[in-house]
Design a protein around this motif. Structure first.
Motif, PDB file in Angstrom:
ATOM      1  N   VAL A 117      12.060 -59.532 -12.784  1.00 49.49           N
ATOM      2  CA  VAL A 117      12.072 -58.070 -12.824  1.00 49.49           C
ATOM      3  C   VAL A 117      11.181 -57.621 -13.979  1.00 49.49           C
ATOM      4  CG1 VAL A 117      14.438 -58.067 -11.960  1.00 49.49           C
ATOM      5  CG2 VAL A 117      14.041 -57.839 -14.396  1.00 49.49           C
ATOM      6  N   ILE A 118      10.780 -56.342 -13.963  1.00 48.29           N
ATOM      7  CA  ILE A 118      10.098 -55.794 -15.119  1.00 48.29           C
ATOM      8  C   ILE A 118      11.053 -55.890 -16.306  1.00 48.29           C
ATOM      9  CG2 ILE A 118       9.113 -53.717 -16.152  1.00 48.29           C
ATOM     10  CD1 ILE A 118       8.219 -52.847 -13.394  1.00 48.29           C
ATOM     11  N   PRO A 119      10.653 -56.512 -17.408  1.00 49.15           N
ATOM     12  CA  PRO A 119      11.564 -56.656 -18.558  1.00 49.15           C
ATOM     13  C   PRO A 119      12.158 -55.301 -18.953  1.00 49.15           C
ATOM     14  CG  PRO A 119       9.582 -57.946 -18.903  1.00 49.15           C
ATOM     15  CD  PRO A 119       9.343 -57.132 -17.665  1.00 49.15           C
ATOM     16  N   SER A 178       7.120 -52.726  -0.798  1.00 51.54           N
ATOM     17  CA  SER A 178       8.538 -52.513  -0.519  1.00 51.54           C
ATOM     18  C   SER A 178       8.955 -53.336   0.689  1.00 51.54           C
ATOM     19  CB  SER A 178       8.816 -51.028  -0.251  1.00 51.54           C
ATOM     20  OG  SER A 178       8.562 -50.251  -1.392  1.00 51.54           O
ATOM     21  N   PHE A 179      10.133 -53.948   0.582  1.00 50.58           N
ATOM     22  CA  PHE A 179      10.707 -54.754   1.649  1.00 50.58           C
ATOM     23  C   PHE A 179      11.978 -54.056   2.129  1.00 50.58           C
ATOM     24  CE2 PHE A 179       8.570 -57.362  -1.484  1.00 50.58           C
ATOM     25  CZ  PHE A 179       7.740 -58.182  -0.730  1.00 50.58           C
ATOM     26  N   TYR A 180      12.112 -53.894   3.438  1.00 49.22           N
ATOM     27  CA  TYR A 180      13.215 -53.122   4.003  1.00 49.22           C
ATOM     28  C   TYR A 180      14.149 -54.047   4.777  1.00 49.22           C
ATOM     29  CZ  TYR A 180       9.956 -49.335   2.939  1.00 49.22           C
ATOM     30  OH  TYR A 180       9.084 -48.483   2.303  1.00 49.22           O
ATOM     31  N   PHE A 181      15.452 -53.924   4.481  1.00 50.69           N
ATOM     32  CA  PHE A 181      16.469 -54.769   5.092  1.00 50.69           C
ATOM     33  C   PHE A 181      17.568 -53.898   5.692  1.00 50.69           C
ATOM     34  CE2 PHE A 181      14.413 -57.482   2.055  1.00 50.69           C
ATOM     35  CZ  PHE A 181      14.543 -58.782   2.530  1.00 50.69           C
ATOM     36  N   VAL A 182      18.121 -54.333   6.813  1.00 52.02           N
ATOM     37  CA  VAL A 182      19.371 -53.777   7.334  1.00 52.02           C
ATOM     38  C   VAL A 182      20.416 -54.874   7.220  1.00 52.02           C
ATOM     39  CG1 VAL A 182      20.594 -52.818   9.303  1.00 52.02           C
ATOM     40  CG2 VAL A 182      18.203 -52.200   8.915  1.00 52.02           C
ATOM     41  N   ARG A 229      16.223 -51.306   0.200  1.00 46.08           N
ATOM     42  CA  ARG A 229      14.767 -51.373   0.001  1.00 46.08           C
ATOM     43  C   ARG A 229      14.513 -52.048  -1.339  1.00 46.08           C
ATOM     44  NH1 ARG A 229      12.657 -45.906  -0.870  1.00 46.08           N
ATOM     45  NH2 ARG A 229      12.492 -46.502  -3.062  1.00 46.08           N
ATOM     46  N   VAL A 230      13.800 -53.156  -1.301  1.00 46.94           N
ATOM     47  CA  VAL A 230      13.443 -53.888  -2.508  1.00 46.94           C
ATOM     48  C   VAL A 230      12.020 -53.491  -2.885  1.00 46.94           C
ATOM     49  CG1 VAL A 230      13.149 -56.164  -3.555  1.00 46.94           C
ATOM     50  CG2 VAL A 230      14.944 -55.805  -1.824  1.00 46.94           C
ATOM     51  N   ASP A 231      11.866 -52.777  -3.988  1.00 49.91           N
ATOM     52  CA  ASP A 231      10.554 -52.335  -4.458  1.00 49.91           C
ATOM     53  C   ASP A 231      10.058 -53.283  -5.536  1.00 49.91           C
ATOM     54  OD1 ASP A 231      10.727 -50.124  -2.805  1.00 49.91           O
ATOM     55  OD2 ASP A 231      11.487 -48.800  -4.374  1.00 49.91           O
ATOM     56  N   ALA A 232       8.806 -53.693  -5.418  1.00 47.28           N
ATOM     57  CA  ALA A 232       8.233 -54.637  -6.381  1.00 47.28           C
ATOM     58  C   ALA A 232       6.792 -54.254  -6.676  1.00 47.28           C
ATOM     59  CB  ALA A 232       8.298 -56.061  -5.841  1.00 47.28           C
ATOM     60  N   CYS A 233       6.262 -54.812  -7.741  1.00 47.23           N
ATOM     61  CA  CYS A 233       4.844 -54.639  -8.049  1.00 47.23           C
ATOM     62  C   CYS A 233       4.198 -56.014  -8.170  1.00 47.23           C
ATOM     63  CB  CYS A 233       4.637 -53.828  -9.325  1.00 47.23           C
ATOM     64  SG  CYS A 233       5.291 -54.574 -10.830  1.00 47.23           S
ATOM     65  N   LEU A 242      10.413 -57.145  -9.722  1.00 45.88           N
ATOM     66  CA  LEU A 242      11.246 -56.084  -9.164  1.00 45.88           C
ATOM     67  C   LEU A 242      11.056 -54.784  -9.940  1.00 45.88           C
ATOM     68  CD1 LEU A 242      13.598 -55.447  -7.081  1.00 45.88           C
ATOM     69  CD2 LEU A 242      15.114 -55.678  -9.065  1.00 45.88           C
ATOM     70  N   VAL A 243      10.878 -53.695  -9.212  1.00 49.44           N
ATOM     71  CA  VAL A 243      10.823 -52.352  -9.787  1.00 49.44           C
ATOM     72  C   VAL A 243      12.154 -51.642  -9.569  1.00 49.44           C
ATOM     73  CG1 VAL A 243       9.690 -50.088  -9.668  1.00 49.44           C
ATOM     74  CG2 VAL A 243       8.325 -52.189  -9.482  1.00 49.44           C
ATOM     75  N   GLU A 244      12.707 -51.778  -8.354  1.00 50.69           N
ATOM     76  CA  GLU A 244      13.927 -51.055  -8.015  1.00 50.69           C
ATOM     77  C   GLU A 244      14.611 -51.723  -6.829  1.00 50.69           C
ATOM     78  OE1 GLU A 244      14.857 -46.393  -7.932  1.00 50.69           O
ATOM     79  OE2 GLU A 244      13.518 -46.998  -6.296  1.00 50.69           O
ATOM     80  N   LEU A 245      15.927 -51.723  -6.846  1.00 49.80           N
ATOM     81  CA  LEU A 245      16.736 -52.170  -5.713  1.00 49.80           C
ATOM     82  C   LEU A 245      17.509 -50.956  -5.223  1.00 49.80           C
ATOM     83  CD1 LEU A 245      17.858 -54.349  -3.858  1.00 49.80           C
ATOM     84  CD2 LEU A 245      19.509 -54.948  -5.640  1.00 49.80           C
TER      85      LEU A 245
END
Length: 278
Positions: A117-119, A178-182, A229-233, A242-245
């Motif tokens: 993740v971003i520190p 961004s990765f999208y999951f159900v 939604r898993v947001d990453a850079c 990881l930016v945001e979960l």
């Protein structure tokens, strides 16, 4: 009068704020589309998040979608969560996630645990744990949509702000993805090839390593049912951070995916709500 045959269909209260305005996104269009398709399987009624607690008793399940940041209506959201838990109402997304729906403490926890993740730190005593960078980001732990975000030249926290603000180094990244999951099933990925245009998204074909990265956070989360939604850079070195979960009401950018992907997503979401009702 025409008699209805067969068993009654399940009823769903769909919580959304159709008037909410977000930069680069049309929340209302997405939810109008989703409700039009969910009506093929359920009896659906829409309501504003401020009305949800008073209405949920009349439905078999509640689907929380593009309802805007809950920081705009914290008392109403707390009342909704309390009432839903007290009455045993089935909620999609379920209220047991530990990503954004619980605030952004998870970024601090994951950073401490060595996840990619971003520190992130939230206490002045830990500022020295951050890597050296050209600049830093300070933002509220309970923030959303970049509200309250500011940039600083060095890692700093105002006096008395321990536990309320996050501090991160500014990352020089190639793009965001961004990765999208159900539930725990991957659906599609989108990326913003131009860092200055976060919501100008294009389809992205993830590698196996990319999906392993995203699934690591989905598996870490405790969400029983719903959309994540898993947001990453992507850093200049090629790593993902990881930016945001987002596990409360993630915007899906369904207008940015091919029709076949969109139809598959709707089918999987419908199945997820059915599973919740089973």
């Amino acid at each position: 009068m025409i008699a209805r045959s067969g068993a009654p269909r399940p009823s769903v209260l769909f919580v959304t704020d159709l008037a909410y305005e977000a930069r680069g996104r049309r929340y209302c269009d997405e939810d109008i589309f989703l409700t039009s398709r969910l009506r093929e399987a359920f009896d659906v009624a829409l309501c504003h998040p401020r009305d949800a607690a008073a209405l949920l008793d009349g439905f078999d399940a509640v689907v929380v979608r593009n309802s805007g940041p809950v920081l705009h209506y914290p008392e109403a959201y707390d009342a909704f969560c309390f009432r839903a838990r007290e009455a045993g109402i089935r909620v999609h997304n379920s209220l047991d996630g530990r990503g954004d729906m619980a605030g952004k403490q998870y970024l601090v926890d994951l950073s401490r645990a060595g996840f990619p993740v971003i520190p992130t730190v939230d206490r002045a005593a830990d500022l020295g744990l951050l890597p050296r960078a050209a600049g830093y980001v300070v933002k509220p732990k309970l923030g959303a949509d970049s509200q309250g975000l500011r940039f600083t030249g060095g890692p700093e926290l105002p006096e008395g702000a321990d536990g309320t603000l996050l501090v991160q180094p500014r990352i020089d990244f190639r793009y965001e993805v961004s990765f999208y999951f159900v539930d725990h099933d991957f659906q599609y990925a989108l990326h913003a090839p131009r860092p200055e245009s976060r919501w100008v998204l294009e389809p992205y074909e993830p590698s196996r390593a990319d999906l392993d990265f995203a699934r690591r956070f989905v598996e870490w989360n405790t969400l029983s049912h719903g959309i994540q939604r898993v947001d990453a850079c992507r850093t200049q070195e090629g790593d993902l951070l990881l930016v945001e979960l987002e596990d409360l009401n993630p915007y899906l950018s369904l207008d940015r995916v091919p029709e076949g992907v969109r139809e598959a997503f709707v089918a999987r979401m419908t199945g997820s709500v059915r599973d919740l009702l089973a």
